[in-house]
Motif scaffolding. Sequence first.
Motif, short mmCIF file in Angstrom:
data_model
loop_
_atom_site.label_atom_id
_atom_site.label_comp_id
_atom_site.label_asym_id
_atom_site.label_seq_id
_atom_site.Cartn_x
_atom_site.Cartn_y
_atom_site.Cartn_z
N ASP A 1 -32.73 -42.66 -8.89
CA ASP A 1 -31.32 -42.53 -9.28
C ASP A 1 -30.54 -43.85 -9.27
O ASP A 1 -29.31 -43.85 -9.36
N THR A 2 -31.23 -44.97 -9.20
CA THR A 2 -30.57 -46.27 -9.35
C THR A 2 -30.11 -46.40 -10.80
O THR A 2 -30.87 -46.13 -11.73
N VAL A 3 -28.85 -46.82 -10.98
CA VAL A 3 -28.31 -47.00 -12.32
C VAL A 3 -28.84 -48.32 -12.88
O VAL A 3 -28.66 -49.38 -12.29
N CYS A 4 -29.50 -48.24 -14.02
CA CYS A 4 -30.08 -49.42 -14.67
C CYS A 4 -29.23 -49.91 -15.83
O CYS A 4 -29.27 -51.09 -16.17
N TYR B 1 -37.52 -42.94 -17.17
CA TYR B 1 -36.10 -43.03 -16.87
C TYR B 1 -35.45 -41.78 -17.41
O TYR B 1 -36.05 -41.01 -18.15
N ARG B 2 -34.17 -41.59 -17.06
CA ARG B 2 -33.41 -40.52 -17.69
C ARG B 2 -32.04 -41.06 -18.06
O ARG B 2 -31.46 -41.89 -17.35
N CYS B 3 -31.56 -40.58 -19.18
CA CYS B 3 -30.23 -40.93 -19.65
C CYS B 3 -29.37 -39.68 -19.53
O CYS B 3 -29.76 -38.61 -20.01
N VAL B 4 -28.21 -39.82 -18.88
CA VAL B 4 -27.30 -38.70 -18.68
C VAL B 4 -25.97 -39.04 -19.33
O VAL B 4 -25.37 -40.09 -19.03
N ALA B 5 -25.51 -38.17 -20.23
CA ALA B 5 -24.26 -38.41 -20.96
C ALA B 5 -23.22 -37.36 -20.63
O ALA B 5 -23.55 -36.19 -20.40
N THR B 6 -21.97 -37.79 -20.60
CA THR B 6 -20.82 -36.91 -20.39
C THR B 6 -19.73 -37.26 -21.40
O THR B 6 -19.72 -38.36 -21.96
N LEU B 7 -18.82 -36.31 -21.60
CA LEU B 7 -17.69 -36.52 -22.51
C LEU B 7 -16.39 -36.57 -21.73
O LEU B 7 -16.25 -35.90 -20.70
N ILE C 1 -28.26 -44.77 -17.64
CA ILE C 1 -29.71 -44.70 -17.57
C ILE C 1 -30.09 -44.91 -16.13
O ILE C 1 -29.69 -45.90 -15.50
N LEU C 2 -30.84 -43.94 -15.61
CA LEU C 2 -31.20 -43.91 -14.19
C LEU C 2 -32.71 -44.01 -13.99
O LEU C 2 -33.48 -43.41 -14.74
#
Length: 181
Positions: free
Chosen positions: A132-135, A106-112, A127-128
């Motif tokens: 690219d489905t959001v889990c 999976y990948r976790c993508v963070a933004t501010l 977490i995708l």
Amino acid sequence: MVAEPNSGAPVRVPWSVIPDYHCFGCSPHNRSGLRLTFTREGAALQARFTLGREFESYPGVVHGGLIGVVCDEVMGNLIVLDRHFPAFTVTQRTRFIAPLRIDTEYRCVATLSDDPTRAAIQARAEILAADDTVCATSTAAYQRFALEDVRDRLTLDDDHIALLSHALATGADHTSNGVHP
């Protein structure tokens, strides 16, 4: 807007200037930890990860608490890297959309958030899955702190405080995320 240096290249965290840091989320020295590594995705920070059976809840499913830890780790390090100061998590809310399976990447993508009117720093993570489905999603608020103000809560000596303060202030490229030859 924060600069987007070296998109896709591994990002080194300021903590890596401390030779033996043991962060559960990102330290390569913590054998029980997640050992996350980070890359840029535009203005976001991401970590790809695969969790094995040692992080299992129900058979074949990652424990939900670890999902929150991954999100917190990526959001918190994005603050440190972009704002050049550390911050404690004040609140965090995680929404579980689909179970994460063990031994699956999976990948976790963070933004501010760029809302300067709020005292706390607002962050968001997703977490995708590979498609690219959001889990899972997580939002959190963080409170900035000065290293000197929390000395009694941290196990850093004067030399480590100086190294970390310099790394935070300069945003300079650091050693290989704490791995020393």
